[in-house]
Design a protein around this motif. Sequence first.
Motif, PDB file in Angstrom:
ATOM      1  N   GLY A 518       0.978  -1.236  -0.113  1.00 43.65           N
ATOM      2  CA  GLY A 518       0.029   0.062   0.079  1.00 43.65           C
ATOM      3  C   GLY A 518       0.948   1.235   0.002  1.00 43.65           C
ATOM      4  N   ARG A 519       0.205   2.292   0.256  1.00 48.48           N
ATOM      5  CA  ARG A 519       0.898   3.687   0.268  1.00 48.48           C
ATOM      6  C   ARG A 519       0.903   4.022   1.795  1.00 48.48           C
ATOM      7  N   TRP A 520       1.999   4.883   1.862  1.00 47.47           N
ATOM      8  CA  TRP A 520       2.156   5.608   3.448  1.00 47.47           C
ATOM      9  C   TRP A 520       2.588   7.071   3.018  1.00 47.47           C
ATOM     10  N   ARG A 521       2.178   7.778   4.249  1.00 52.65           N
ATOM     11  CA  ARG A 521       2.415   9.094   4.295  1.00 52.65           C
ATOM     12  C   ARG A 521       3.134   9.468   5.747  1.00 52.65           C
ATOM     13  N   GLY A 522       3.931  10.383   5.589  1.00 50.32           N
ATOM     14  CA  GLY A 522       4.649  10.872   7.009  1.00 50.32           C
ATOM     15  C   GLY A 522       6.172  10.521   7.089  1.00 50.32           C
ATOM     16  N   HIS A 523       6.343  10.421   8.340  1.00 46.93           N
ATOM     17  CA  HIS A 523       7.933  10.065   8.523  1.00 46.93           C
ATOM     18  C   HIS A 523       7.934   8.596   8.284  1.00 46.93           C
ATOM     19  N   PRO A 524       9.108   8.065   7.478  1.00 49.83           N
ATOM     20  CA  PRO A 524       9.406   6.724   7.254  1.00 49.83           C
ATOM     21  C   PRO A 524       9.877   6.041   8.473  1.00 49.83           C
ATOM     22  N   GLY A 525       8.650   5.451   9.062  1.00 53.41           N
ATOM     23  CA  GLY A 525       9.298   4.578  10.433  1.00 53.41           C
ATOM     24  C   GLY A 525       8.213   4.164  11.062  1.00 53.41           C
ATOM     25  N   GLY A 526       8.078   3.737  12.141  1.00 51.41           N
ATOM     26  CA  GLY A 526       7.007   3.273  13.260  1.00 51.41           C
ATOM     27  C   GLY A 526       6.830   1.661  12.872  1.00 51.41           C
ATOM     28  N   THR A 527       5.753   1.266  13.219  1.00 53.46           N
ATOM     29  CA  THR A 527       4.982  -0.291  13.223  1.00 53.46           C
ATOM     30  C   THR A 527       3.987  -0.159  12.636  1.00 53.46           C
ATOM     31  N   VAL A 528       3.420  -1.473  12.109  1.00 51.34           N
ATOM     32  CA  VAL A 528       2.187  -1.857  11.643  1.00 51.34           C
ATOM     33  C   VAL A 528       1.814  -3.195  12.511  1.00 51.34           C
ATOM     34  N   THR A 529       0.698  -3.054  13.069  1.00 56.18           N
ATOM     35  CA  THR A 529       0.349  -4.269  13.777  1.00 56.18           C
ATOM     36  C   THR A 529      -0.901  -5.101  13.056  1.00 56.18           C
ATOM     37  N   VAL A 530      -0.781  -6.206  13.014  1.00 56.56           N
ATOM     38  CA  VAL A 530      -1.678  -7.177  12.162  1.00 56.56           C
ATOM     39  C   VAL A 530      -2.503  -7.858  13.042  1.00 56.56           C
ATOM     40  N   THR A 531      -3.681  -7.886  13.108  1.00 60.37           N
ATOM     41  CA  THR A 531      -4.667  -8.537  14.019  1.00 60.37           C
ATOM     42  C   THR A 531      -5.758  -9.338  13.241  1.00 60.37           C
ATOM     43  N   GLY A 532      -6.158 -10.261  14.036  1.00 59.57           N
ATOM     44  CA  GLY A 532      -7.270 -11.319  13.186  1.00 59.57           C
ATOM     45  C   GLY A 532      -7.396 -12.278  14.372  1.00 59.57           C
ATOM     46  N   THR A 533      -8.212 -13.376  14.059  1.00 60.91           N
ATOM     47  CA  THR A 533      -8.884 -14.285  14.708  1.00 60.91           C
ATOM     48  C   THR A 533      -8.363 -15.886  14.464  1.00 60.91           C
ATOM     49  N   GLY A 534      -7.767 -16.413  15.325  1.00 57.79           N
ATOM     50  CA  GLY A 534      -7.472 -17.908  15.233  1.00 57.79           C
ATOM     51  C   GLY A 534      -8.668 -18.826  15.076  1.00 57.79           C
ATOM     52  N   THR A 535      -8.231 -19.786  14.761  1.00 59.73           N
ATOM     53  CA  THR A 535      -9.239 -20.863  14.254  1.00 59.73           C
ATOM     54  C   THR A 535     -10.194 -21.414  15.770  1.00 59.73           C
ATOM     55  N   ASP A 536      -9.348 -21.139  16.718  1.00 64.99           N
ATOM     56  CA  ASP A 536      -9.922 -21.495  17.967  1.00 64.99           C
ATOM     57  C   ASP A 536     -10.944 -20.309  18.512  1.00 64.99           C
ATOM     58  N   GLY A 537     -10.922 -19.189  17.781  1.00 71.81           N
ATOM     59  CA  GLY A 537     -11.476 -17.795  18.389  1.00 71.81           C
ATOM     60  C   GLY A 537     -10.733 -16.991  19.240  1.00 71.81           C
ATOM     61  N   THR A 538      -9.340 -17.367  19.639  1.00 66.06           N
ATOM     62  CA  THR A 538      -8.514 -16.611  20.180  1.00 66.06           C
ATOM     63  C   THR A 538      -8.064 -15.327  19.006  1.00 66.06           C
ATOM     64  N   PRO A 539      -7.902 -14.076  19.848  1.00 63.99           N
ATOM     65  CA  PRO A 539      -7.315 -13.113  18.975  1.00 63.99           C
ATOM     66  C   PRO A 539      -5.878 -13.382  18.438  1.00 63.99           C
ATOM     67  N   PHE A 540      -5.266 -13.031  17.350  1.00 70.34           N
ATOM     68  CA  PHE A 540      -4.119 -13.058  16.863  1.00 70.34           C
ATOM     69  C   PHE A 540      -3.687 -11.452  16.441  1.00 70.34           C
ATOM     70  N   GLU A 541      -2.414 -11.432  16.930  1.00 71.80           N
ATOM     71  CA  GLU A 541      -1.871 -10.081  16.859  1.00 71.80           C
ATOM     72  C   GLU A 541      -0.307 -10.225  16.634  1.00 71.80           C
ATOM     73  N   SER A 542       0.155  -9.509  15.747  1.00 74.28           N
ATOM     74  CA  SER A 542       1.607  -9.331  15.324  1.00 74.28           C
ATOM     75  C   SER A 542       2.011  -8.047  15.009  1.00 74.28           C
ATOM     76  N   THR A 543       3.128  -7.629  15.576  1.00 72.87           N
ATOM     77  CA  THR A 543       3.559  -6.006  15.581  1.00 72.87           C
ATOM     78  C   THR A 543       4.865  -5.973  14.607  1.00 72.87           C
ATOM     79  N   VAL A 544       4.871  -5.320  13.657  1.00 67.14           N
ATOM     80  CA  VAL A 544       6.008  -5.541  12.893  1.00 67.14           C
ATOM     81  C   VAL A 544       6.691  -4.203  12.821  1.00 67.14           C
ATOM     82  N   THR A 545       8.112  -4.095  13.074  1.00 69.47           N
ATOM     83  CA  THR A 545       8.925  -2.683  12.994  1.00 69.47           C
ATOM     84  C   THR A 545       9.338  -2.280  11.519  1.00 69.47           C
TER      85      THR A 545
END
Length: 843
Positions: A518-545
Amino acid sequence: MTTDITLLDAGHPAEPEAGLGALATSRGNLPLDAVDVHAAIAGTYASVELTQGFRNPFRVPLEATYIFPLPDRAAVTAMRMECAGHVVEGLLKERSRAREEYGQAIADGRRAAIAEEDRPDVFMMRVGNIAPGERVTVRLTLAQPLPYQDGEVTFRFPLVVAPRYIPGTPLGGTPAGSGVAADTDAVPDASRISPPVLLPGFPNPVRLTVSADIDPAGLPLARIGCSLHATAEQAAADGRTIVRLRPGERLDRDFILRLALAGQDRVATSLVLTPDPGEDPAEGTFTLTVLPPAARGLPRARDVMLVLDRSGSMRGWKMVAARRAAARIVDTLTGTDRFAVLRFDHVVEELPDVPGGLAEATDRNRFRAIEWLARTDDRGGTEMLAPLERAVRLLSGAGPGRDRVLVLVTDGQVGNEDQILQQIGAQLAGIRVHAVGVDQAVNAGFLSRLAGAGRGRCELVESEDRLEEAAARIHRRIGAPLVTGLALAADGAAIVPGTVAPGLLPDLFPGVPVTVAGRWRGHPGGTVTVTGTGTDGTPFESTVTAVTGGNPASTAAWARAHVRDLEDRYACLPGHDTTELARLEQQITDVSLRHGVLCRFTAFVAADTRVVTDGTGPHRVTQPVELPAGWDPADLDLPPAFGWHAAGGGFAATGPGAPRGMLAPARAASGPRSAAPRRSRKRVASPAAGGWAAAAASGVRGTGEASRLVLARRQMADEAAALRTVQGAPDAERAWILADLATRIEAMAAWLAADPAVAGQQPGQGRAAGQGRAAGQGRAAGQGRAVELGGLVALARRLRACDEPAAPRGADLDVLWAEAIRLLTEFAGSGPAGRPEFWKRRQ
């Protein structure tokens, strides 16, 4: 990296046996004589240069049209035309403007080339005003992201556009393109995606060279495999590996290179920000790769719809592979699952002897399904929309709490991709779609679009050798995904709304990382957090720098993916929503032009400044392509090949120096669509090019005559009809038409004489064929046919005189013209005349 090719010598001699069905005729080659593909692979990206060499050995200027495939995810970022020491860089422009500039250049007598996209994986190149004896080289530059799954990176480059089934009702008006299929309401641009077909057996194929430079600095490799072609590997001094295609390969199947990584952990979860060029960039492209978690998905109760394509193009190993893949899917169902099986050609059939709708996956029902699938053979046409609609309806009525899965097994060879997505796309919410493509020249563009619309996967099977491996992958994919409902949240550089591609974020499956751009704006840096739901219904979360850098091709790859998303949205909109259609068209065009990637609303055009012809209009030839490897021409219902080229709805004379027997097919008059499609063959609108001598490997089923003779009679009926149509043409034009006809008659006679069935001898009878009444009847029939052929051969000798300086004119030409029509009509006799109906485009 670019590797220039050495084109064929302009003075190479023609093959002495060349004629209809051959690339070489007495006057030389068809326009395309060389194709070179050079790829530089680094990690999960490839930079590709595709070179197409065109040649005009004739005495008149030439416009060559070539309908060719490209990888559906590749971005075309540049075009260059080279001729006579001049290099003209192509410019990307709005499509109508590019066409205007191309047309004006041709009218001015200047060389020009234009590249247009008609499907994500089907393109058209036109090169006009190629002067007699000249060569023109066109180079396209591509940026191609490479898929990674199960520890393997795949480079796939298609080399031929396969014949596609064209459904719909005939439409009036001028054809949209120069292909052999007529346009219909279901496929209004069918004539732009249907090149003529050269069937097996002709000499002098287009010279093909393919090479790939693999950079070890990208991803360390354990092995390299090429499943469909013979290749040679060479180690370069700098550590690169160079893979080259061995000489003699043909443009009849995909080139597939699989790179197994030395360690499956080499591809990691990552976020790369690539700033736009400039001194102080505050905007750029991000590429996010998310690896699936190591845990296995928990099994869930599923409702599975299996849809199997049994149309004529699936004949041979493809039908065997499709049956086995479908049976493997059924066999892996569990007692908690429900399922239904549909198989289709022009008729949709349901599994008999089981309860209607979705049946419990008991041992008894699964055994009956596998047994039924094992008896499936190929037949008929690929009417794909109806079975998919039925499958979606059945799954939509299923109860809550169950995974709904649709699995389509097919070669994907249909032309109404947009219609299918428009009709079922909105109904796929909550239904996961997996596509299994079985072919050596599969319609990967459509199958990946369909799977993407259903958040599923597309698995391609190009050979029986890969069936078991692919089947294991399919089994893992149709199970429960590890994570669903992915969403992104940025901290730092902001994600520009509406730019994430794919727009419909896929689910995470075992062994398959998800790549989002995708496209980003601003200062190049920071993180993106990916969220979702696992097959057992538990939350999935992964933060990437985020890290700054990346491959320069990442912006082009994002733009291509974003444009594809927008084009699919455009295709799915109803025609009456003109405001939204216009807005989307402008948005697609803006993204394409800003980032320099070709799309369906733009085109690359290159126009020379030098005038090389008088501007009277070049002779037009549409390049025939090879029949895909493994295809049986008997199942294509190919009409006999060439008449004359209909340009703009009128007759276009071949002109002096036109290639003999190598003109585009004449279109038959449109008529109402047949109510009952033929069951014996897959109807694709793709007549064989280079003469019916190449087309007639199959014969005509359901007739008592020898198959070659039937096609010959049909062809001669068409030839007679074409002469009647243009009998008012000027004398010089008619003389060239008759001389051109002579080459086709001579090739036809030689081709018929080589067929024992036509000569009255049954195969395998040998001397015994001379015994008994059947043999006598065969000899009598053969003698009668010999008399018929003798008259046509004598006519051909007289027609040859029309190519001489003292060619007949006036009354003498009128007499010869009438005699040709009479003898052709007599030869056609009561045999099947005319061509299958073709359909025309909406006004």
